[in-house]
Design a protein around this motif. Structure first.
Motif, short mmCIF file in Angstrom:
data_model
loop_
_atom_site.label_atom_id
_atom_site.label_comp_id
_atom_site.label_asym_id
_atom_site.label_seq_id
_atom_site.Cartn_x
_atom_site.Cartn_y
_atom_site.Cartn_z
N MET A 177 -43.70 11.00 -53.84
CA MET A 177 -44.60 11.54 -52.84
C MET A 177 -46.04 11.22 -53.25
SD MET A 177 -42.89 15.15 -51.88
CE MET A 177 -41.16 15.34 -52.19
N SER A 178 -46.82 10.90 -52.27
CA SER A 178 -48.15 10.40 -52.57
C SER A 178 -49.22 11.20 -51.86
CB SER A 178 -48.21 8.93 -52.14
OG SER A 178 -49.51 8.47 -52.14
N GLU A 179 -50.20 11.67 -52.61
CA GLU A 179 -51.29 12.45 -52.01
C GLU A 179 -52.18 11.60 -51.12
OE1 GLU A 179 -53.14 15.63 -53.29
OE2 GLU A 179 -51.51 16.42 -54.47
N ASP A 180 -52.20 10.26 -51.33
CA ASP A 180 -53.07 9.44 -50.51
C ASP A 180 -52.41 9.04 -49.18
OD1 ASP A 180 -51.28 7.73 -51.69
OD2 ASP A 180 -52.77 6.34 -52.48
N LEU A 181 -51.17 9.43 -48.98
CA LEU A 181 -50.50 9.21 -47.70
C LEU A 181 -51.10 10.17 -46.68
CD1 LEU A 181 -47.84 7.87 -46.34
CD2 LEU A 181 -46.91 10.14 -46.64
N GLU A 182 -51.54 9.63 -45.54
CA GLU A 182 -52.12 10.47 -44.50
C GLU A 182 -51.11 10.75 -43.41
OE1 GLU A 182 -56.03 9.64 -42.96
OE2 GLU A 182 -56.59 8.68 -44.86
N VAL A 183 -50.99 12.03 -43.06
CA VAL A 183 -50.07 12.48 -42.02
C VAL A 183 -50.89 13.15 -40.92
CG1 VAL A 183 -48.11 13.99 -41.50
CG2 VAL A 183 -48.27 12.89 -43.75
N LEU A 184 -50.59 12.81 -39.67
CA LEU A 184 -51.21 13.46 -38.52
C LEU A 184 -50.14 14.25 -37.79
CD1 LEU A 184 -53.64 13.89 -36.61
CD2 LEU A 184 -52.96 11.78 -35.43
N VAL A 185 -50.37 15.57 -37.67
CA VAL A 185 -49.45 16.46 -36.97
C VAL A 185 -50.01 16.70 -35.58
CG1 VAL A 185 -48.35 18.74 -36.93
CG2 VAL A 185 -48.75 17.58 -39.13
N VAL A 186 -49.23 16.38 -34.54
CA VAL A 186 -49.69 16.52 -33.16
C VAL A 186 -48.75 17.46 -32.41
CG1 VAL A 186 -50.31 15.31 -31.04
CG2 VAL A 186 -50.49 14.12 -33.25
N ASP A 187 -49.29 18.63 -32.01
CA ASP A 187 -48.50 19.60 -31.26
C ASP A 187 -49.46 20.50 -30.50
OD1 ASP A 187 -46.70 21.75 -30.44
OD2 ASP A 187 -45.31 20.92 -31.93
N ASP A 188 -49.17 20.75 -29.21
CA ASP A 188 -50.06 21.62 -28.43
C ASP A 188 -49.91 23.09 -28.82
OD1 ASP A 188 -48.33 22.55 -25.51
OD2 ASP A 188 -47.47 21.36 -27.12
N GLU A 189 -48.86 23.43 -29.52
CA GLU A 189 -48.72 24.79 -30.06
C GLU A 189 -49.47 24.82 -31.39
OE1 GLU A 189 -44.70 26.51 -29.97
OE2 GLU A 189 -44.14 24.75 -28.77
N ALA A 190 -50.71 25.30 -31.35
CA ALA A 190 -51.60 25.24 -32.52
C ALA A 190 -50.99 25.92 -33.74
CB ALA A 190 -52.95 25.86 -32.18
#
Length: 190
Positions: free
Chosen positions: A1-14
């Motif tokens: 697992m890598s801390e420099d990996l960027e993840v974008l979470v997209v959900d209208d339920e904040a």
């Protein structure tokens, strides 16, 4: 697992998007978007994994996915949605699909899996490119020239290193889904 990996979470339920982000942020760099427009604004080449809800007001997850692919982003996209999959998914350009509710373990595992597949894909592409160069040099140059050339020696070392990494990745694939996912990724690139 890598801390420099960027993840974008997209959900209208904040609350759900924030929960998913909290689950992932100890392992990866995570950003959230609460609608399709915001997701597209936050997209960039540094985003490696997108967790995308399908059913959102305004731009749906399906539309966001199409725009991500049309823009040429090389991100892995995982649909994380309450929408049960139907035949419409066949033509969609996502990498994996999770049906809500999703546990923390499932979410962490899927991000890890698609990130590993992405790394495997880039390793295998580099490996084949370098093997081709190595073979070409070996067919055109004398053994003595090859033995005396530092760049060629570095090339041989990199090929051996990549071969080992690719072999390790393949030996770590334990399920049919792991193999299918990795090789589908390779096929779609070619």
């Amino acid at each position: 697992m890598s801390e420099d990996l960027e993840v974008l979470v997209v959900d209208d339920e904040a609350r759900l998007a924030d929960l998913f982000a909290a689950w992932l942020q100890s392992e990866w760099s995570v950003d959230t978007a609460y609608d399709g427009e915001e997701a597209l604004e936050k997209m960039g080449n540094s985003v490696e994994v997108v967790l995308l809800d399908r059913r959102m007001p305004g731009l749906s997850g399906d539309e966001v996915l199409a725009k991500i692919r049309d823009a040429g982003y090389d991100s892995r996209v995982v649909m994380v949605t309450a929408v049960d999959p139907d035949f419409d998914i066949i033509e969609m350009g996502f990498d994996d699909y999770l049906v809500k509710p999703v546990s923390k373990d499932e979410l962490v595992e899927i991000v890890d899996d698609v990130a590993d597949r992405s790394e495997y894909e880039s390793d295998i592409q580099e490996y084949y490119a370098l093997v081709s160069k190595k073979a070409l040099l070996e067919s055109e140059k004398a053994d003595r020239e090859l033995a005396d050339n530092e760049e060629y020696q570095n090339l041989r070392e990199r090929v051996a290193e990549l071969e080992e990494r690719v072999d390790e990745t393949v030996s770590g694939m334990t399920s049919h889904d792991d193999f299918v996912g990795a090789f589908q990724d390779l096929q779609t690139e070619n």
